[in-house]
Scaffold this motif. Structure first.
Motif, PDB file in Angstrom:
ATOM      1  N   UNK A  10      52.023  44.229  47.925  1.00 35.24           N
ATOM      2  CA  UNK A  10      52.493  45.377  47.159  1.00 35.24           C
ATOM      3  C   UNK A  10      51.488  46.500  47.352  1.00 35.24           C
ATOM      4  N   UNK A  11      51.943  47.609  47.881  1.00 39.16           N
ATOM      5  CA  UNK A  11      51.044  48.743  48.130  1.00 39.16           C
ATOM      6  C   UNK A  11      50.423  49.284  46.860  1.00 39.16           C
ATOM      7  N   UNK A  12      51.044  49.030  45.722  1.00 41.31           N
ATOM      8  CA  UNK A  12      50.501  49.505  44.453  1.00 41.31           C
ATOM      9  C   UNK A  12      49.404  48.580  43.938  1.00 41.31           C
ATOM     10  N   UNK A  13      49.280  47.406  44.551  1.00 40.05           N
ATOM     11  CA  UNK A  13      48.347  46.359  44.122  1.00 40.05           C
ATOM     12  C   UNK A  13      48.682  45.940  42.697  1.00 40.05           C
ATOM     13  N   UNK A  30      43.408  34.140  37.189  1.00 42.42           N
ATOM     14  CA  UNK A  30      42.705  35.194  37.915  1.00 42.42           C
ATOM     15  C   UNK A  30      43.650  35.974  38.816  1.00 42.42           C
ATOM     16  N   UNK A  31      43.201  37.173  39.147  1.00 41.65           N
ATOM     17  CA  UNK A  31      43.901  38.027  40.105  1.00 41.65           C
ATOM     18  C   UNK A  31      42.872  38.410  41.164  1.00 41.65           C
ATOM     19  N   UNK A  32      43.180  38.132  42.419  1.00 41.88           N
ATOM     20  CA  UNK A  32      42.324  38.514  43.536  1.00 41.88           C
ATOM     21  C   UNK A  32      43.000  39.669  44.271  1.00 41.88           C
ATOM     22  N   UNK A  33      42.351  40.809  44.277  1.00 41.13           N
ATOM     23  CA  UNK A  33      42.837  41.971  45.013  1.00 41.13           C
ATOM     24  C   UNK A  33      42.043  42.033  46.312  1.00 41.13           C
ATOM     25  N   UNK A  34      42.740  41.973  47.442  1.00 39.76           N
ATOM     26  CA  UNK A  34      42.082  41.986  48.741  1.00 39.76           C
ATOM     27  C   UNK A  34      42.450  43.281  49.446  1.00 39.76           C
ATOM     28  N   UNK A  35      41.479  44.198  49.488  1.00 36.54           N
ATOM     29  CA  UNK A  35      41.702  45.489  50.135  1.00 36.54           C
ATOM     30  C   UNK A  35      40.346  46.121  50.443  1.00 36.54           C
ATOM     31  N   UNK A  42      33.629  52.466  44.731  1.00 38.58           N
ATOM     32  CA  UNK A  42      33.171  52.037  43.410  1.00 38.58           C
ATOM     33  C   UNK A  42      34.146  52.421  42.287  1.00 38.58           C
ATOM     34  N   UNK A  43      34.630  53.655  42.333  1.00 37.74           N
ATOM     35  CA  UNK A  43      35.545  54.121  41.297  1.00 37.74           C
ATOM     36  C   UNK A  43      36.866  53.343  41.340  1.00 37.74           C
ATOM     37  N   UNK A  44      37.462  53.238  42.529  1.00 38.50           N
ATOM     38  CA  UNK A  44      38.745  52.537  42.663  1.00 38.50           C
ATOM     39  C   UNK A  44      38.607  51.062  42.290  1.00 38.50           C
ATOM     40  N   UNK A  45      37.506  50.461  42.691  1.00 42.84           N
ATOM     41  CA  UNK A  45      37.272  49.061  42.375  1.00 42.84           C
ATOM     42  C   UNK A  45      37.245  48.852  40.857  1.00 42.84           C
ATOM     43  N   UNK A  46      36.514  49.722  40.153  1.00 45.84           N
ATOM     44  CA  UNK A  46      36.444  49.569  38.697  1.00 45.84           C
ATOM     45  C   UNK A  46      37.806  49.843  38.051  1.00 45.84           C
ATOM     46  N   UNK A  47      38.568  50.766  38.611  1.00 45.07           N
ATOM     47  CA  UNK A  47      39.900  51.078  38.098  1.00 45.07           C
ATOM     48  C   UNK A  47      40.822  49.853  38.199  1.00 45.07           C
ATOM     49  N   UNK A  48      40.835  49.208  39.362  1.00 43.06           N
ATOM     50  CA  UNK A  48      41.690  48.038  39.548  1.00 43.06           C
ATOM     51  C   UNK A  48      41.206  46.845  38.737  1.00 43.06           C
ATOM     52  N   UNK A  49      39.883  46.687  38.613  1.00 42.34           N
ATOM     53  CA  UNK A  49      39.366  45.597  37.781  1.00 42.34           C
ATOM     54  C   UNK A  49      39.771  45.805  36.325  1.00 42.34           C
ATOM     55  N   UNK A  50      39.726  47.036  35.876  1.00 40.50           N
ATOM     56  CA  UNK A  50      40.127  47.363  34.510  1.00 40.50           C
ATOM     57  C   UNK A  50      41.621  47.100  34.308  1.00 40.50           C
ATOM     58  N   UNK A  51      42.429  47.533  35.250  1.00 40.77           N
ATOM     59  CA  UNK A  51      43.872  47.318  35.156  1.00 40.77           C
ATOM     60  C   UNK A  51      44.192  45.829  35.135  1.00 40.77           C
ATOM     61  N   UNK A  52      43.518  45.070  35.967  1.00 39.00           N
ATOM     62  CA  UNK A  52      43.748  43.628  36.015  1.00 39.00           C
ATOM     63  C   UNK A  52      43.314  42.933  34.749  1.00 39.00           C
ATOM     64  N   UNK A  58      40.850  37.149  34.803  1.00 38.73           N
ATOM     65  CA  UNK A  58      39.675  37.614  35.534  1.00 38.73           C
ATOM     66  C   UNK A  58      40.190  38.296  36.794  1.00 38.73           C
ATOM     67  N   UNK A  59      39.706  39.482  37.071  1.00 42.35           N
ATOM     68  CA  UNK A  59      40.159  40.231  38.241  1.00 42.35           C
ATOM     69  C   UNK A  59      38.990  40.449  39.177  1.00 42.35           C
ATOM     70  N   UNK A  60      39.186  40.041  40.429  1.00 43.10           N
ATOM     71  CA  UNK A  60      38.164  40.175  41.451  1.00 43.10           C
ATOM     72  C   UNK A  60      38.729  41.070  42.552  1.00 43.10           C
ATOM     73  N   UNK A  61      37.996  42.118  42.907  1.00 41.33           N
ATOM     74  CA  UNK A  61      38.406  43.018  43.986  1.00 41.33           C
ATOM     75  C   UNK A  61      37.444  42.777  45.141  1.00 41.33           C
ATOM     76  N   UNK A  62      37.977  42.438  46.316  1.00 46.19           N
ATOM     77  CA  UNK A  62      37.115  42.095  47.438  1.00 46.19           C
ATOM     78  C   UNK A  62      37.685  42.547  48.771  1.00 46.19           C
TER      79      UNK A  62
END
Length: 168
Positions: A10-13, A30-35, A42-52, A58-62
């Motif tokens: 999903x392009x929206x993640x 958990x939710x693993x976002x791979x992108x 840093x900003x986008x990572x924190x945004x997606x972690x917050x949304x998750x 637990x949301x991990x962006x990697x």
């Protein structure tokens, strides 16, 4: 050992209520976002972690490389996860690498090339190359169920029906 309960393209993640419903329905912790782009911003990572985290998971962006490392070194620990990527290519790469997935949900892909991309469901454009990759994953890599569904309340479209649009 952990597992991928659901893989999603999903392009929206992470997409609001969709992720809340999917995480409950798939009994994940958990939710693993791979992108690579999101993981390195840093900003986008924190945004997606917050949304998750709003899903209660637990949301991990990697990055792609970190995801492969995390699988090799820890087999995703004890996480039952939804693994999300923006593209069929990313999911294809992870499965070919050896990350086991039994179910892949294609949720939302926008049109990028009007000459090659065709509308296969209400929210997914696909080109023949991606259709062939999905076919390969379903036929020879242990992915038992690939389907197209934008939201949990939308009707599902089977991979077989989508492949027919490409005469595959």
């Amino acid at each position: 050992m952990g597992e991928v309960n659901l893989a999603r393209v999903d392009e929206r993640l992470i997409h609001g209520q969709v992720m809340v419903t999917l995480s409950k329905r798939n009994n994940v912790n958990s939710i693993f976002v791979v992108d690579d782009i999101v993981a390195n911003d840093k900003f986008m990572k924190s945004l997606y972690k917050s949304a998750g985290s709003r899903t209660g998971q637990k949301t991990v962006v990697m990055t792609m490389d970190k995801c492969k490392f995390y699988w090799d070194e820890f087999a995703f620990k004890q996480y039952s996860s939804i693994l999300i990527a923006k593209t069929v290519d990313a999911m294809y790469e992870l499965v070919k690498y050896g990350v086991p997935m039994k179910e892949i949900n294609i949720g939302g892909i926008a049109q990028k090339n009007p000459e090659k991309d065709i509308l296969v469901t209400k929210s997914v454009y696909l080109n023949k190359e991606d259709a062939l990759k999905l076919k390969e994953l379903s036929e020879g890599h242990g992915v038992e169920n690939i389907y197209f569904q934008a939201t949990p309340s939308s009707p599902k479209t089977s991979l077989k029906d989508v492949l027919a649009k490409f005469d595959l």
